[in-house]
Design a protein around this motif. Structure first.
Motif, PDB file in Angstrom:
ATOM      1  N   ASP A   1      -4.402  15.530  -3.790  1.00 53.88           N
ATOM      2  CA  ASP A   1      -5.687  15.892  -3.527  1.00 53.88           C
ATOM      3  C   ASP A   1      -6.513  14.676  -3.899  1.00 53.88           C
ATOM      4  N   ALA A   2      -7.155  14.206  -2.980  1.00 51.26           N
ATOM      5  CA  ALA A   2      -7.965  12.846  -2.885  1.00 51.26           C
ATOM      6  C   ALA A   2      -8.885  12.926  -4.110  1.00 51.26           C
ATOM      7  N   PHE A   3      -9.546  14.335  -4.582  1.00 51.37           N
ATOM      8  CA  PHE A   3     -10.351  14.084  -5.427  1.00 51.37           C
ATOM      9  C   PHE A   3      -9.997  14.016  -6.929  1.00 51.37           C
ATOM     10  N   GLN A   4      -8.392  14.183  -7.052  1.00 48.83           N
ATOM     11  CA  GLN A   4      -7.872  13.899  -8.413  1.00 48.83           C
ATOM     12  C   GLN A   4      -8.007  12.267  -8.886  1.00 48.83           C
ATOM     13  N   ASN A   5      -8.091  11.424  -8.037  1.00 46.89           N
ATOM     14  CA  ASN A   5      -8.128  10.034  -8.001  1.00 46.89           C
ATOM     15  C   ASN A   5      -8.563   9.512  -6.827  1.00 46.89           C
ATOM     16  N   LEU A   6     -10.132   9.271  -6.467  1.00 49.84           N
ATOM     17  CA  LEU A   6     -10.452   8.823  -5.430  1.00 49.84           C
ATOM     18  C   LEU A   6     -10.498   7.285  -5.168  1.00 49.84           C
ATOM     19  N   ALA A   7     -10.181   6.430  -6.209  1.00 48.37           N
ATOM     20  CA  ALA A   7     -10.043   5.244  -6.087  1.00 48.37           C
ATOM     21  C   ALA A   7      -8.375   4.929  -5.712  1.00 48.37           C
ATOM     22  N   ARG A   8      -7.414   5.714  -6.116  1.00 45.66           N
ATOM     23  CA  ARG A   8      -6.225   5.417  -5.381  1.00 45.66           C
ATOM     24  C   ARG A   8      -6.173   6.112  -4.226  1.00 45.66           C
ATOM     25  N   TRP A   9      -6.608   6.963  -3.913  1.00 43.86           N
ATOM     26  CA  TRP A   9      -7.084   7.532  -2.347  1.00 43.86           C
ATOM     27  C   TRP A   9      -7.271   6.438  -1.425  1.00 43.86           C
ATOM     28  N   GLY A  10      -8.398   5.763  -1.986  1.00 40.84           N
ATOM     29  CA  GLY A  10      -8.842   4.737  -1.141  1.00 40.84           C
ATOM     30  C   GLY A  10      -7.906   3.575  -1.113  1.00 40.84           C
ATOM     31  N   ASN A  11      -6.966   3.558  -1.975  1.00 36.90           N
ATOM     32  CA  ASN A  11      -6.056   2.408  -1.803  1.00 36.90           C
ATOM     33  C   ASN A  11      -4.796   2.706  -0.908  1.00 36.90           C
ATOM     34  N   ALA A  12      -4.761   3.877  -0.390  1.00 37.96           N
ATOM     35  CA  ALA A  12      -3.482   4.309   0.252  1.00 37.96           C
ATOM     36  C   ALA A  12      -3.687   5.173   1.423  1.00 37.96           C
ATOM     37  N   ALA A  13      -4.494   6.181   1.525  1.00 37.70           N
ATOM     38  CA  ALA A  13      -5.018   6.983   2.737  1.00 37.70           C
ATOM     39  C   ALA A  13      -5.358   6.314   3.912  1.00 37.70           C
ATOM     40  N   PHE A  14      -6.046   5.056   3.786  1.00 36.93           N
ATOM     41  CA  PHE A  14      -6.832   4.611   4.911  1.00 36.93           C
ATOM     42  C   PHE A  14      -6.044   4.059   6.027  1.00 36.93           C
ATOM     43  N   ALA A  15      -4.888   3.971   5.946  1.00 43.04           N
ATOM     44  CA  ALA A  15      -3.840   3.644   7.096  1.00 43.04           C
ATOM     45  C   ALA A  15      -3.563   4.449   8.196  1.00 43.04           C
ATOM     46  N   ASN A  16      -3.973   5.880   7.563  1.00 46.22           N
ATOM     47  CA  ASN A  16      -3.721   6.938   8.592  1.00 46.22           C
ATOM     48  C   ASN A  16      -4.826   6.911   9.690  1.00 46.22           C
TER      49      ASN A  16
ATOM     50  N   GLN B   1       4.997   9.798  17.983  1.00 45.16           N
ATOM     51  CA  GLN B   1       5.297  10.982  18.374  1.00 45.16           C
ATOM     52  C   GLN B   1       5.378  12.126  17.569  1.00 45.16           C
ATOM     53  N   SER B   2       5.433  11.749  16.000  1.00 44.99           N
ATOM     54  CA  SER B   2       5.078  12.729  14.959  1.00 44.99           C
ATOM     55  C   SER B   2       4.369  12.250  14.001  1.00 44.99           C
ATOM     56  N   PRO B   3       3.054  12.146  14.306  1.00 41.17           N
ATOM     57  CA  PRO B   3       2.121  11.383  13.341  1.00 41.17           C
ATOM     58  C   PRO B   3       1.941  12.626  12.102  1.00 41.17           C
ATOM     59  N   ARG B   4       1.595  11.872  10.875  1.00 43.22           N
ATOM     60  CA  ARG B   4       1.524  12.468   9.822  1.00 43.22           C
ATOM     61  C   ARG B   4      -0.089  12.946   9.550  1.00 43.22           C
ATOM     62  N   ARG B   5      -0.432  14.121   9.288  1.00 42.14           N
ATOM     63  CA  ARG B   5      -2.021  14.390   9.447  1.00 42.14           C
ATOM     64  C   ARG B   5      -2.388  14.707   7.898  1.00 42.14           C
ATOM     65  N   GLU B   6      -1.643  14.398   6.767  1.00 42.16           N
ATOM     66  CA  GLU B   6      -2.203  14.658   5.557  1.00 42.16           C
ATOM     67  C   GLU B   6      -2.858  13.610   5.030  1.00 42.16           C
ATOM     68  N   ILE B   7      -3.983  13.677   4.629  1.00 46.46           N
ATOM     69  CA  ILE B   7      -4.860  12.703   4.191  1.00 46.46           C
ATOM     70  C   ILE B   7      -5.603  12.990   2.753  1.00 46.46           C
ATOM     71  N   GLY B   8      -5.216  14.197   2.233  1.00 49.28           N
ATOM     72  CA  GLY B   8      -5.733  14.351   0.910  1.00 49.28           C
ATOM     73  C   GLY B   8      -6.661  15.236   0.803  1.00 49.28           C
ATOM     74  N   PHE B   9      -7.226  15.980   1.869  1.00 54.69           N
ATOM     75  CA  PHE B   9      -8.190  16.894   1.958  1.00 54.69           C
ATOM     76  C   PHE B   9      -8.279  17.519   3.195  1.00 54.69           C
TER      77      PHE B   9
ATOM     78  N   TYR C   1       0.807  -1.226   0.009  1.00 56.96           N
ATOM     79  CA  TYR C   1      -0.017   0.035  -0.219  1.00 56.96           C
ATOM     80  C   TYR C   1       0.872   1.372   0.175  1.00 56.96           C
ATOM     81  N   ALA C   2       2.125   1.041  -0.104  1.00 55.15           N
ATOM     82  CA  ALA C   2       3.154   2.211  -0.262  1.00 55.15           C
ATOM     83  C   ALA C   2       3.149   2.449  -1.883  1.00 55.15           C
ATOM     84  N   LEU C   3       2.361   3.282  -2.255  1.00 54.75           N
ATOM     85  CA  LEU C   3       2.180   3.187  -3.874  1.00 54.75           C
ATOM     86  C   LEU C   3       3.263   3.995  -4.760  1.00 54.75           C
ATOM     87  N   ASP C   4       4.217   4.582  -3.949  1.00 53.21           N
ATOM     88  CA  ASP C   4       5.204   5.354  -4.694  1.00 53.21           C
ATOM     89  C   ASP C   4       6.594   5.119  -3.991  1.00 53.21           C
ATOM     90  N   GLU C   5       7.729   5.527  -4.525  1.00 54.16           N
ATOM     91  CA  GLU C   5       8.737   5.439  -3.877  1.00 54.16           C
ATOM     92  C   GLU C   5       8.737   6.486  -2.626  1.00 54.16           C
TER      93      GLU C   5
END
Length: 365
Positions: free
Chosen positions: A280-295, A357-365, A113-117
């Motif tokens: 931006d999640a809305f650029q490709n919601l199918a891709r977003w659904g395969n990646a962001a859900f881990a947050n 301790q340093s969580p990422r908050r970016e989820i595409g919107f 689910y790590a979709l890119d380098e």
């Protein structure tokens, strides 16, 4: 595309091969990836895995697989090659589509689910896989043993229930899926049959990655409330036009696949705060659904179909999940130290502790 201050795709690749797949020198690795032209995966991540596999002494059989709408459309050669390999890595949606099947294939296979380098080389890909597997098990146990579970969110979601005893015993006996997940992204889905209340659906409905259909997404201008009774949608509330749009979309998907669209099969939330989704999640919601859900800021429901993962995903932002009154998730922040064994796990795995301790908050919107 880097998504962390420091990226090391080679370290992420080693975490996948050694930590997740337990690959050994002399073994055969089947590396399956889909073309970047489809807009999901890049070439950098599979390139890094192939390079590290060779450095570890594995023989690598690298293949490009086509995008298919359902697992049934996969060619027989792919299954044959999986059976011949010691381990298989999927940089392809096909891995997600066959995760719940029991057809024979390599005993060690992983869906990435790590979709890119950048994602592979970030803390999402590098943090100890074993540490997050242990965390998942602790959360599984805490959720399954809770007498009462309550889900809420800032928009007004309020759903409560418990993990049914029979479902817990069945889950323990059957395990989960046939393919490992990397990185470890969520805990075991909680059956929704004992849950009732209201779920506020906002922004969009999207598919689950199980089967692809058209239209796959449904954009919402205003939130719609799904009323839930015993794991079924009993009705919708909200702006009349939005409610009717949701009804039509859900009915259409149910009719297409011959399934009950009112069923809510299960739900779970992300457990890996190293996961960041920058586009931006809305650029490709199918891709977003395969990646962001881990947050941990995201919780999703498997709906429309009495099976996981269903065909339509409801996504809740910044959930609070209370187990017998203790907020394990608090407004999108996961607190492992609040469950039995959590503090000890964070002490045992310093790199996992650092991610929290340093969580990422970016989820595409």
């Amino acid at each position: 595309m880097a998504n962390d201050l420091l990226t090391d795709a080679a370290a992420g690749a080693r975490n996948l091969l050694q930590g997740c797949l337990r690959a050994q020198p002399g073994e055969k690795l089947l590396l399956l990836s889909e073309s970047p032209e489809h807009g999901f995966y890049d070439r950098g991540a599979p390139d890094a895995v192939a390079e590290q596999a060779v450095a570890m002494g594995l023989s690598v059989d690298r293949r490009e697989v086509p995008f298919v709408r359902t697992a049934e459309d996969a060619d027989k050669e792919t299954w044959e090659r999986m059976r011949e390999a010691d381990c298989t890595v999927f940089f392809a949606r096909l891995g997600d589509q066959i995760r719940f099947q029991t057809r024979p294939h390599a005993a060690r296979a992983a869906m990435v689910y790590a979709l890119d380098e950048g994602m592979l080389g970030s803390r999402y890909g590098i943090a100890s896989h074993d540490g997050f597997v242990q965390l998942k098990k602790l959360i599984d146990a805490a959720v399954a043993n809770a007498s009462r579970i309550r889900l809420t969110c800032p928009l007004g979601t309020d759903l409560a229930g418990c993990f049914p005893d029979e479902a817990r015993r069945r889950a323990e006996a059957e395990g989960e899926v046939a393919i490992r997940r990397f990185p470890m992204a969520t805990f075991k889905p909680v059956p929704a049959a004992e849950f009732s209340g209201e779920v506020v659906i906002s922004r969009f409905l999207t598919g689950t990655g199980h089967r692809y259909y058209t239209p796959y997404d449904l954009l919402l201008d205003k939130p719609v409330v799904a009323r839930v009774a015993g794991g079924r949608v009993s009705g919708y509330a909200g702006p009349a036009e939005e409610v009717e749009t949701v009804r039509r979309h859900v009915a259409r998907v149910g009719e297409r696949f011959g399934i009950d669209p009112a069923i809510i099969h299960s739900w779970h939330a992300g457990i890996h705060p190293g996961c960041a989704y920058l586009p931006d999640a809305f650029q490709n919601l199918a891709r977003w659904g395969n990646a962001a859900f881990a947050n941990p800021r995201l919780l999703h429901f498997h709906t429309c179909g009495d099976y996981a993962p269903g065909e339509i995903s409801w996504n809740i932002v910044d959930p609070t999940i209370e187990l017998d009154g203790v907020a394990l998730w608090d407004n999108g922040v996961l607190h492992p130290e609040r469950i039995p064994g959590g503090a000890e796990l964070l002490a045992e795995w310093p790199d996992v502790r650092e991610v929290f301790q340093s969580p990422r908050r970016e989820i595409g919107f």
